[in-house]
Design an enzyme around this catalytic site. Structure first.
Site, PDB file in Angstrom:
ATOM      1  N   HIS A   1      -7.896  78.383  47.856  1.00 17.63           N
ATOM      2  CA  HIS A   1      -8.944  77.551  48.799  1.00 17.63           C
ATOM      3  C   HIS A   1      -9.467  77.015  49.004  1.00 17.63           C
ATOM      4  CE1 HIS A   1      -9.880  77.546  53.611  1.00 17.63           C
ATOM      5  NE2 HIS A   1     -11.652  77.499  52.719  1.00 17.63           N
TER       6      HIS A   1
ATOM      7  N   CYS B   1     -18.495  68.667  58.279  1.00 17.39           N
ATOM      8  CA  CYS B   1     -17.977  69.451  59.810  1.00 17.39           C
ATOM      9  C   CYS B   1     -17.007  69.591  59.852  1.00 17.39           C
ATOM     10  CB  CYS B   1     -18.302  67.335  60.409  1.00 17.39           C
ATOM     11  SG  CYS B   1     -17.171  66.198  59.748  1.00 17.39           S
TER      12      CYS B   1
END
Lengths: 447, 270
Positions: free
Chosen positions: A113, A64
């Site tokens: 990342h 999400c």
């Protein structure tokens, strides 16, 4: 022989997250696992025309908070183009839209990342624990589809390790940072384990119902819902699992429950000191935990002075959330250090991978030469016994291994140096591994 | 040998204290289990020390103040280990382990004399009296530690405090139940301790009771703990009131055990 080591493998991440894209874009990219499966097939097929399609890899991570593609391949431009195309085709997000709301990172930045993501410092709620499982599932799904090979498997392994380290070596995941989880934590610090505790929910509302659900998820096994309209009470009670009563049932319910969550929109106090005093009395002094989420307040603050009563209003809970969030934030720096360490470990590992093709080429070439010469020699010495043949075979093998030993050790040793590619280049040239044209004379007339 | 083992056990308790405090700070399960293990190891070493000394002296090592300090530590740790095992809460260990270390170190430093026991102390009654007293003190001391922890936790919850300490205390109800159970266990031991002491006093001093500061204060202490039991079970006192009661009761105990011993003349000195 194909010269495989010249073309570097690149890792690219391409995606959108809550930090860069609004929900309207993110929801278009919220993939189901089926969509991910077909997406992976498409993605991997879409890259790298020139080199081995066998070396391309891909993982899709969709939560999400973010949707990201992690891909491994040789042609950076082709990979970028394929990723943009993928977003366009599968989700209708145009390249322009993506460039505006998305991000791309390559090699070490991409590694950094992913490790940050897995360590939960890129999440909306820093320190959340779901991301670890999500990263793991994303990798496993891709592995099942055959879309991963050594690089992404190494990368995701490192990411999960970084996430685990972040959680165990820092306090990033400690202490609740949402109203519901704070309510649960406070309840536990009063009552210990919550099994056999009962709760009362007065009124309705998203926060209070979430808190009630959180309590039930954590073991509370009796819920009474009180509402001005008994039907509404019963509806809420049904969805959460409990019984519904009207507001007149509150006084009685207070005597049987341990935790109360109140959030009605009544302008006056729903729970006053008399109710609480008689409840405490009938509970024989067992503690009573009152959570007042309403504005204007539902519970008379004077009840705090009653023995065995603990009252937290919405400000008090928010203050706890804030204090805990600050605590997590101060841990972020520590996690970043861990991420830096793990990134360095991974990059070093990747460097050693680079020398592997050259080493393999070297060994294959040597073996080819050995077999060729052995063949020639045996043709000339056709009357050798089996034993004599074996001695000669072993001899040639030993010579080759001993000769190659030092170069191979040297290549591995210098794998992580800045100058490793120099060693690789020189090795390939020295041993005649560069391309097919400058192959050694042994290549001619192979048996 | 025992003169080596006593300081060694104190040293191990120090290690355990450090580990428990570390556990309090980091809450790592591995640190926690090492803390428990080292405390248990210290207990074992001290048990061996007590036994060695017993064998060497041919009587129970209870004659001197130093020995009694070590014994106190030993009893406390023993009781705590059982509690920790049953309740699975290691936080209180951060209070108990340093306390045990302090007592054991003091006991080891004061270097008890390796002399035969005074004849006045050579009796089964006195051995029982001393053992039971220590057991009672151990329970009461733990009840005190738990009650202090309870009061801190309760204060934090009422003042809506978050922070390092508050996040690490055991739940309120656990602390309360623990305090109640510990005090309840201590009371019968103290009762029988007083009785056996009285029986022995009759034999040695010719009277079951003497009007002596220490003895009187011991009786007062017993009355206070009995009083706690009464208000707890009959009047239904709980929570803060019960905790404060136990704190005050332990202060009584400390006065009767240490202050009197050190500062005030008493017949109860050996």
């Amino acid at each position: 022989m194909a010269d495989r080591s010249e073309q570097r493998l690149h890792i690219v991440v391409c995606g959108v997250s809550h930090k860069t894209a609004p929900i309207e874009i993110r929801e278009k990219l919220a993939f189901t696992s089926d969509q991910i499966k077909s997406g992976l097939k498409e993605l991997v097929a879409g890259f790298s025309e020139s080199a081995d399609a066998k070396r391309t890899e891909g993982v899709i991570l969709s939560t999400c908070n973010r949707t990201e593609l992690y891909v491994v391949g040789d042609e950076l431009d082709a990979m970028h183009a394929a990723a943009l195309r993928f977003f366009e085709d599968s989700a209708g997000v145009s390249a322009a839209s993506f460039m505006e709301h998305g991000y791309m990172a390559t090699d070490e930045d991409a590694v950094s990342h992913l490790l940050s993501v897995a360590s939960s410092i890129d999440s909306m709620v820093v320190g959340e624990s779901q991301i670890q499982g999500q990263v793991k599932s994303a990798y496993e799904l891709a592995a099942e589809e055959g879309a991963t090979r050594s690089i992404l498997s190494g990368l995701f392994r490192q990411a999960l390790r970084a996430g685990k380290r972040a959680r165990t070596e820092t306090r990033i995941g400690e202490s609740a940072v949402s109203m519901s989880s704070v309510a649960v934590e406070l309840s536990k610090s009063i009552f210990g384990e919550l099994g056999s505790r009962k709760a009362l929910l007065v009124g309705a509302g998203e926060t209070s119902e979430l808190a009630a659900k959180a309590l039930i998820d954590n073991g509370v096994d009796g819920l009474i819902v009180a509402n001005r309209t008994p039907e509404r009470a019963m509806r809420i009670a049904e969805s959460l699992g409990g019984e519904g009563v009207g507001l007149d049932g509150v006084a009685r319910a207070l005597c049987t429950v341990d935790i109360v969550i109140s959030s009605t929109d009544a302008p006056n106090y729903m729970i006053d000191t008399n109710m609480v005093r008689s409840a405490v009395h009938s509970r024989h002094g067992k503690p009573l935990f009152l959570i007042d989420l309403a504005v204007p307040r539902d519970i008379d603050p004077a009840v705090q002075r009653i023995d065995h009563v603990y009252l937290y209003n919405i400000d008090d809970l928010a203050a706890v959330v804030q204090a805990n969030t600050r605590k997590r934030q101060s841990e972020v720096v520590k996690v970043q250090n861990i991420v830096r360490e793990e990134v360095a470990t991974f990059m070093a590992w990747m460097e050693t991978l680079r020398v592997v093709p050259t080493i393999v080429d070297l060994q294959e070439r040597a073996e080819l030469i050995r077999q060729h010469e052995l063949g020639k020699a045996f043709r000339k010495m056709s009357d050798l016994s089996k034993r004599e043949q074996n001695i000669i075979i072993a001899l040639t093998s030993r010579i080759v291994n001993k000769l190659l030993h030092d170069p191979i050790v040297c290549l591995k040793k210098h794998a992580e140096d800045a100058g490793s590619h120099l060693y690789l280049e020189v090795s390939r040239e020295l041993f005649g591994l560069v391309g097919q044209d400058s192959s050694a004379p042994a290549e001619e007339g192979q048996p | 040998m025992s003169s080596v083992l006593y300081p060694v056990s104190a040293g191990v308790y120090l290690v355990a204290s450090v580990l428990y405090l570390l556990f309090l700070a980091k809450k790592g399960p591995r640190v926690g289990s090492w803390a428990s293990r080292s405390l248990a190891a210290g207990f074992l070493v001290q048990t061996l020390a007590v036994l060695a000394r017993w064998i060497y002296l041919r009587h129970a090592p209870i004659g001197s103040f130093a020995e009694s300090l070590s014994l106190f530590a030993w009893v406390m740790v023993g009781i705590y280990l059982v509690v920790e095992f049953r309740y699975r809460q290691k936080t209180v260990g951060a209070f108990v382990a340093p306390f045990a270390f302090a007592n054991a170190a003091a006991g080891a430093l004061l270097a008890p004399p390796l002399t035969p026991l005074q004849p006045i102390l050579q009796s089964a009654w006195i051995a029982a009296h001393i053992t039971l007293s220590f057991l009672a003190y151990g329970f009461f001391a733990m009840a005190f530690a738990v009650s202090v922890a309870y009061l801190i936790a309760d204060w934090g919850l009422r003042k809506h405090k978050t922070g390092f300490v508050y996040n690490r205390l055991p739940p309120l109800e656990t602390l309360e139940g623990l305090g109640r159970g510990l005090a309840a266990h201590g009371l019968p031991f103290m009762t029988v301790a007083l009785i056996t002491g009285s029986i022995w006093a009759e034999k040695v001093w010719g009277s079951p009771w003497l009007w002596d500061t220490k003895l009187n204060l011991s009786l007062v202490t017993w009355l206070v703990y009995a009083g706690h039991f009464f208000v707890r079970n009959t009047l239904g006192w709980r929570g803060r009131r019960s905790a404060w009661f136990l704190v005050l009761a332990f202060v009584c105990l400390l006065v009767s055990y240490v202050i009197v011993r050190v500062f005030i003349p008493t017949v109860h000195r050996f």
